[in-house]
Motif scaffolding. Sequence first.
Motif, PDB file in Angstrom:
ATOM      1  N   LEU A  87      38.635  39.770  51.729  1.00  0.00           N
ATOM      2  CA  LEU A  87      37.480  38.873  51.670  1.00  0.00           C
ATOM      3  C   LEU A  87      36.625  39.161  50.437  1.00  0.00           C
ATOM      4  N   GLN A  88      36.469  40.434  50.093  1.00  0.00           N
ATOM      5  CA  GLN A  88      35.722  40.793  48.888  1.00  0.00           C
ATOM      6  C   GLN A  88      36.462  40.327  47.634  1.00  0.00           C
ATOM      7  N   PHE A  89      37.796  40.440  47.640  1.00  0.00           N
ATOM      8  CA  PHE A  89      38.615  39.936  46.533  1.00  0.00           C
ATOM      9  C   PHE A  89      38.384  38.437  46.349  1.00  0.00           C
ATOM     10  N   ASP A  90      38.394  37.688  47.473  1.00  0.00           N
ATOM     11  CA  ASP A  90      38.170  36.239  47.407  1.00  0.00           C
ATOM     12  C   ASP A  90      36.835  35.924  46.739  1.00  0.00           C
ATOM     13  N   LYS A  91      35.785  36.610  47.171  1.00  0.00           N
ATOM     14  CA  LYS A  91      34.456  36.365  46.608  1.00  0.00           C
ATOM     15  C   LYS A  91      34.406  36.750  45.128  1.00  0.00           C
ATOM     16  N   ALA A  92      34.927  37.924  44.817  1.00  0.00           N
ATOM     17  CA  ALA A  92      34.831  38.441  43.450  1.00  0.00           C
ATOM     18  C   ALA A  92      35.587  37.575  42.455  1.00  0.00           C
ATOM     19  N   ILE A  93      36.776  37.147  42.802  1.00  0.00           N
ATOM     20  CA  ILE A  93      37.557  36.361  41.838  1.00  0.00           C
ATOM     21  C   ILE A  93      36.963  34.967  41.662  1.00  0.00           C
ATOM     22  N   ASN A  94      36.424  34.385  42.731  1.00  0.00           N
ATOM     23  CA  ASN A  94      35.765  33.085  42.603  1.00  0.00           C
ATOM     24  C   ASN A  94      34.533  33.179  41.711  1.00  0.00           C
ATOM     25  N   VAL A  95      33.718  34.210  41.895  1.00  0.00           N
ATOM     26  CA  VAL A  95      32.519  34.397  41.076  1.00  0.00           C
ATOM     27  C   VAL A  95      32.903  34.680  39.623  1.00  0.00           C
TER      28      VAL A  95
END
Length: 106
Positions: free
Chosen positions: A39-47
């Motif tokens: 979930l953190q990967f999803d947020k970080a790559i989108n940002v």
Amino acid sequence: MSSYQLYRNTTLGHTLQESLDELIQMGQISPQLALKVLLQFDKAINVALANRVKNRVTFKGKLNTYRFCDNVWTFVLNNAEFKDMQELAKVDKVKIVACDGKGAEK
């Protein structure tokens, strides 16, 4: 709305998932922690993609199919050409998935 999980299907996303699976199998992390990492990967790559990528690319091609579902556009183009400032790339067929990044949680 949560961040899109599209980038889990990239080489980086697959490698992360495989590493997390291995850590779970070895008993070094719990499945819940692995899910938090994803979930953190999803947020970080989108940002990161929204804030750091400044390149512009134009493209054209023959529209084969298109679909709009759940705020996600999917296009399939034949004989597509992609142009940036210096290069031109031609492909026989390409699938483009476009999501509304403004509604994604950051």
